[in-house]
Write a protein that holds these residues in place. Structure first.
Motif, PDB file in Angstrom:
ATOM      1  N   ALA A 145      -2.134  10.220  -0.465  1.00  0.00           N
ATOM      2  CA  ALA A 145      -0.937  11.039  -0.325  1.00  0.00           C
ATOM      3  C   ALA A 145      -1.260  12.337   0.395  1.00  0.00           C
ATOM      4  N   GLN A 146      -2.357  12.965   0.006  1.00  0.00           N
ATOM      5  CA  GLN A 146      -2.733  14.227   0.643  1.00  0.00           C
ATOM      6  C   GLN A 146      -3.020  14.041   2.132  1.00  0.00           C
ATOM      7  N   GLU A 147      -3.695  12.957   2.460  1.00  0.00           N
ATOM      8  CA  GLU A 147      -4.057  12.707   3.855  1.00  0.00           C
ATOM      9  C   GLU A 147      -2.818  12.521   4.727  1.00  0.00           C
ATOM     10  N   ARG A 148      -1.788  11.864   4.184  1.00  0.00           N
ATOM     11  CA  ARG A 148      -0.606  11.545   4.973  1.00  0.00           C
ATOM     12  C   ARG A 148       0.312  12.749   5.172  1.00  0.00           C
ATOM     13  N   ILE A 149       0.119  13.800   4.380  1.00  0.00           N
ATOM     14  CA  ILE A 149       0.936  14.997   4.545  1.00  0.00           C
ATOM     15  C   ILE A 149       0.766  15.567   5.954  1.00  0.00           C
ATOM     16  N   GLY A 150      -0.420  15.380   6.532  1.00  0.00           N
ATOM     17  CA  GLY A 150      -0.698  15.892   7.868  1.00  0.00           C
ATOM     18  C   GLY A 150       0.182  15.282   8.945  1.00  0.00           C
ATOM     19  N   GLU A 151       0.847  14.161   8.640  1.00  0.00           N
ATOM     20  CA  GLU A 151       1.716  13.507   9.609  1.00  0.00           C
ATOM     21  C   GLU A 151       3.061  14.235   9.746  1.00  0.00           C
ATOM     22  N   LEU A 152       3.355  15.123   8.801  1.00  0.00           N
ATOM     23  CA  LEU A 152       4.639  15.820   8.804  1.00  0.00           C
ATOM     24  C   LEU A 152       4.549  17.173   9.510  1.00  0.00           C
TER      25      LEU A 152
END
Length: 218
Positions: free
Chosen positions: A147-154
């Protein structure tokens, strides 16, 4: 017309909800089920717009039924019903794919409005449930790495909108908070769901908690 399936092992509850909802001009109860297993069959057969799902039932509970229904149809909308606002299964039901949560002692107006909100694709999270989710994630400790890693996509604004969604704000409330048009908020929410591969606002809220974007007091 919003088509509803009521799932509860108590006949008086089913009949009561049926009378309340059928009295609404825009809602029709198209069927009932006495347990989760029957619910899974009837959802496949009747294709309701919203499933009112009790959690504690024999044969197959509402949690398992919700998981099966959502797995079979990603667009299925399940509104979980429970007696207590801090029900131990609420968090699990939301993670299983439920679109919202409502107390069984809700008024006729609250019940109908809850059905409308979920049918429209919005999340229905009472403030007590939001607090419960935050508390649950605090207890679990470290945030989930994926979840933390995917935050960078926003983008920064999308992350801001995601936090507000997780706090239970509607599109209108988010628009007022950010001083933007509601249509702009809807666009942001849609992009967030696509980027993160999520099905609805409720999953987005759970994702935000898992990524620690929302914390106690935050």
């Amino acid at each position: 017309m919003i088509r509803v399936l009521i799932v509860d092992d108590q006949v008086m509850v089913r009949e009561g909800f049926s009378v309340l909802l059928n009295a609404m001009p825009d809602i029709e109860v198209i069927g009932e089920a006495v347990d989760g297993r029957a619910a899974v069959r009837k959802v496949a057969l009747l294709k309701p717009d919203v499933v009112l799902m009790d959690i504690r039932m024999p044969e197959m509970n509402g949690l398992e039924a919700t998981r099966e229904i959502v797995a079979a149809d990603a667009d299925a909308k399940v509104l979980v019903l429970t007696t207590f606002d801090l029900d131990e299964y609420v968090y699990q039901a939301l993670r299983a794919g439920a679109s919202g949560f409502l107390l069984k002692d809700a008024s006729a107006g609250q019940l109908a409005e809850g059905v409308r909100i979920v049918a429209a694709g919005e999340a229905l999270l009472a403030p007590t449930v939001t607090k419960r989710l935050i508390s649950e994630f605090s207890r679990l400790g470290a945030p989930r790495a994926p979840a933390q890693e995917r935050i960078g996509e926003l983008t920064e604004r999308e992350t801001e909108v995601l936090v507000l969604v997780a706090q239970g704000l509607s599109n209108g409330e988010i628009a007022a908070h950010l001083v933007v048009a509601e249509s702009t908020v809807k666009t942001h929410v849609s992009r967030i769901l696509v980027k993160l591969g999520l099905r609805d606002r409720t999953q987005a809220a759970v994702f935000a908690y898992e990524a620690r974007l929302v914390t106690p007091g935050g």
